[in-house]
Design a protein around this motif. Structure first.
Motif, short mmCIF file in Angstrom:
data_model
loop_
_atom_site.label_atom_id
_atom_site.label_comp_id
_atom_site.label_asym_id
_atom_site.label_seq_id
_atom_site.Cartn_x
_atom_site.Cartn_y
_atom_site.Cartn_z
N LEU A 166 0.62 -1.00 -0.35
CA LEU A 166 -0.47 -0.35 0.05
C LEU A 166 0.63 1.04 -0.03
O LEU A 166 0.30 2.10 -0.55
CB LEU A 166 -1.37 -0.29 1.49
N CYS A 167 1.89 1.04 0.33
CA CYS A 167 2.90 2.40 0.92
C CYS A 167 3.29 2.61 -0.69
O CYS A 167 3.68 4.10 -1.11
CB CYS A 167 4.21 2.34 1.26
N GLY A 168 3.47 2.20 -1.78
CA GLY A 168 3.80 2.17 -2.60
C GLY A 168 5.17 2.52 -3.18
O GLY A 168 5.82 2.08 -2.55
N LYS A 169 5.78 3.07 -4.25
CA LYS A 169 6.94 3.60 -5.09
C LYS A 169 7.32 4.31 -4.50
O LYS A 169 8.95 4.63 -3.42
CB LYS A 169 7.63 3.51 -6.06
N ASN A 170 6.99 5.32 -3.32
CA ASN A 170 7.49 6.49 -2.49
C ASN A 170 7.27 6.39 -1.11
O ASN A 170 7.52 6.61 0.13
CB ASN A 170 6.75 7.78 -2.50
N GLU A 171 7.45 4.44 -0.95
CA GLU A 171 7.61 4.25 0.59
C GLU A 171 6.44 4.86 1.89
O GLU A 171 6.92 5.13 2.55
CB GLU A 171 8.45 3.70 0.91
#
Length: 301
Positions: A166-171
């Motif tokens: 859920l955090c995606g590429k930008n964490e």
């Protein structure tokens, strides 16, 4: 809640025509009848029909999917329903993304549950910037206590991976997405508010004491302070007890003083439940318990 950058789920149900809404409600009724595993069952069945593995279904695949799920429907009605949901989920009307569609069927959080979820997010958000980093998420989440793990539907490792994804590429995880996760992976498995609050306490340390436990503990405290002494004046016993708990003589009980007082009376609770009990007495939310608050909590007046 939004599945895509447009309309809310409340608005989308208002915009459905009667036939489309009837189909949507029938699918939710089947899910309710089949129990907590139904959402995973529907998602799995639809993904099995995804011939090219891109997580989207065309109109024919979707028609077969809802039939397989147990919905009797003719192709014309299925086509209208498919087109509406595809357009709502941000597609062209030609395809429907499975994950986005499934989210439209998940029950929304009540105000009481949203308040607890907000606390969980704030606990994880160490610097208060409104987002949770992947590291904060890993450090703060005891996923073994999530219902999907307890029920054996997923492992601790897999569930943590779902969270981190859920955090995606930008964490980074934002609040709205966290709410969606809670609705999909936690809330729908726990119909009772006490179980929901207890789970958020076990997983993210949210202060919460279930109602049945609170009733039991409050009676225990009252009995041990007042009735055990045999005094005819409960206020005298209460003042004496409060004074003995207030070690620094400030006239208020800090959490540490409250915790020691509970241990003295052999009231043993988990950390989240103890904090939940403390917040019950601390009725003004000031972070400490005055004698007036303590008296009202014990005597009920």
């Amino acid at each position: 809640r939004r599945v895509q950058g447009g309309t809310s789920l409340l608005q989308v149900e208002q915009e459905m025509d009667a036939n489309v809404k009837n189909i949507h409600e029938r699918i939710k009724d089947v899910m309710k009848a089949q129990g907590i595993a139904s959402i995973d069952k529907l998602e799995k069945q639809m993904k099995e029909l995804d011939s090219d593995g891109d997580n989207t279904l065309d109109q024919e695949e979707f028609f077969r999917g809802i039939q397989k799920f147990g919905i009797e429907i003719i192709k014309k009605d299925s086509a209208n329903y498919f087109y509406f949901m595809s357009s709502y989920c941000g597609e062209t009307g030609m395809f429907l993304e499975v994950d986005k569609y499934v989210l439209t069927l998940v029950p929304k959080l009540t105000k009481r549950r949203k308040k607890l979820v907000k606390r969980a997010f704030e606990i994880m958000d160490d610097n208060g910037d409104g987002t949770v980093t992947a590291n904060e998420l890993k450090r703060s989440s005891c996923v073994k206590n999530l219902p999907t793990v307890k029920l054996g539907q997923t492992s601790e490792i897999d569930e943590m991976e779902k969270l981190l994804k859920l955090c995606g590429k930008n964490e980074r995880l934002d609040y709205d997405l966290f709410v969606t996760y809670i609705e999909y992976r936690v809330s729908m498995f726990l119909p009772e508010d006490d179980d929901f609050g207890t789970t958020l306490g076990e997983v993210w340390g949210v202060p919460f004491i279930p109602s049945y436990m609170q009733t039991k503990v409050l009676k225990m405290i009252k009995d041990r302070i007042i009735f055990s002494s045999g005094s005819k004046n409960p206020n005298d016993e209460l003042k004496a007890a409060f004074k003995s708990f207030d070690k620094d003589g400030s006239g208020e009980l800090s959490f540490d003083e409250f915790e020691k007082a509970m241990k003295k009376m052999s009231v043993w609770l988990s950390a989240p439940m103890l904090k939940g009990l403390f917040e019950y007495y601390d009725s003004d939310g000031g972070g400490s318990i005055s004698y007036q608050e303590f008296s009202k909590g014990v005597l009920g007046k």
